[in-house]
Write a protein that holds these residues in place. Sequence first.
Motif, short mmCIF file in Angstrom:
data_model
loop_
_atom_site.label_atom_id
_atom_site.label_comp_id
_atom_site.label_asym_id
_atom_site.label_seq_id
_atom_site.Cartn_x
_atom_site.Cartn_y
_atom_site.Cartn_z
N TRP A 39 0.84 -1.19 0.00
CA TRP A 39 0.00 0.00 0.00
C TRP A 39 0.87 1.24 0.00
N VAL A 40 0.46 2.24 -0.79
CA VAL A 40 1.19 3.51 -0.87
C VAL A 40 0.16 4.63 -0.89
N GLY A 41 0.51 5.73 -0.23
CA GLY A 41 -0.40 6.86 -0.33
C GLY A 41 -0.02 8.02 0.54
N PRO A 42 -0.66 9.15 0.27
CA PRO A 42 -0.39 10.37 1.02
C PRO A 42 -1.20 10.44 2.31
N GLY A 43 -0.68 11.24 3.21
CA GLY A 43 -1.39 11.52 4.45
C GLY A 43 -1.13 12.95 4.88
N GLU A 44 -1.88 13.38 5.88
CA GLU A 44 -1.71 14.73 6.38
C GLU A 44 -2.09 14.78 7.85
N ILE A 45 -1.33 15.57 8.60
CA ILE A 45 -1.71 15.87 9.97
C ILE A 45 -2.70 17.02 9.88
N VAL A 46 -3.92 16.79 10.40
CA VAL A 46 -5.00 17.75 10.19
C VAL A 46 -5.36 18.55 11.44
N ALA A 47 -4.66 18.31 12.54
CA ALA A 47 -4.92 19.07 13.77
C ALA A 47 -3.67 19.03 14.64
N GLY A 48 -3.56 20.01 15.51
CA GLY A 48 -2.46 20.03 16.46
C GLY A 48 -1.28 20.85 16.00
N LYS A 49 -0.19 20.72 16.73
CA LYS A 49 1.03 21.51 16.52
C LYS A 49 1.58 21.39 15.09
N TYR A 50 1.47 20.22 14.50
CA TYR A 50 2.05 19.99 13.17
C TYR A 50 0.99 19.99 12.07
N LYS A 51 -0.16 20.62 12.34
CA LYS A 51 -1.24 20.69 11.36
C LYS A 51 -0.71 21.18 10.01
N GLY A 52 -1.17 20.49 8.94
CA GLY A 52 -0.76 20.86 7.59
C GLY A 52 0.45 20.07 7.09
N THR A 53 1.12 19.32 7.97
CA THR A 53 2.27 18.52 7.54
C THR A 53 1.78 17.36 6.68
N LYS A 54 2.34 17.27 5.48
CA LYS A 54 1.98 16.21 4.54
C LYS A 54 3.09 15.17 4.52
N PHE A 55 2.71 13.92 4.30
CA PHE A 55 3.67 12.82 4.26
C PHE A 55 3.17 11.76 3.29
N THR A 56 4.05 10.83 2.94
CA THR A 56 3.71 9.71 2.07
C THR A 56 4.15 8.42 2.74
N CYS A 57 3.27 7.43 2.76
CA CYS A 57 3.58 6.15 3.40
C CYS A 57 3.66 5.03 2.37
N THR A 58 4.56 4.09 2.64
CA THR A 58 4.69 2.84 1.89
C THR A 58 4.62 1.73 2.92
N LEU A 59 3.59 0.90 2.82
CA LEU A 59 3.33 -0.11 3.84
C LEU A 59 3.08 -1.48 3.22
#
Length: 178
Positions: A39-59
């Motif tokens: 599985w591969v795909g993007p994610g985002e922190i949507v609340a808290g101190k790091y809100k708006g941080t985007k990342f990509t996961c490979t699982l």
Amino acid sequence: MKTSAAVAALSLFACALLALPAQAKDKDAEFFENVQGQWVGPGEIVAGKYKGTKFTCTLEGSTPAAATGMTLDGNCRVGIFNQPMKATIARSGNSYKGTFLDGSAGKGLDITGGNVSGNRVVLAINRRQLSGAMQAKFNNDNSMNVTISVHLEDQLIPVVGMSLKRVDTTAVGSVAKN
């Protein structure tokens, strides 16, 4: 004569067995089998101190041979930084137990309960005074959304969201829609 009567009785018994309904496969096990694969795909922190941080996961998704459950293991990347990610859960009675990363004794979370319903699993997560839920939902056989939420006062607030796509050719059964 006795031999033909025995053969007839065995034939009737075999026909009766074939007429019995097939035992239903464990719906939870079916759900977790669908997690198997890459599985591969993007994610985002949507609340808290790091809100708006985007990342990509490979699982990599797998299921244990001896229990009903799953492991998602791999990494998530933010820019040039790579963070190992792993969630493991297994059935424990009528619920689920497991860990996210190395559990609450380390830098992760404990999975303290949960259930499967149709095309989603909802898991209770905990780390010291922090509690919340992690939900994985299949949109179809090749698309899964994961949301991590935490309790804040009387509300459950989403803090992390991911949209994962299957990138291998793992054959899966259809996931029941809810």
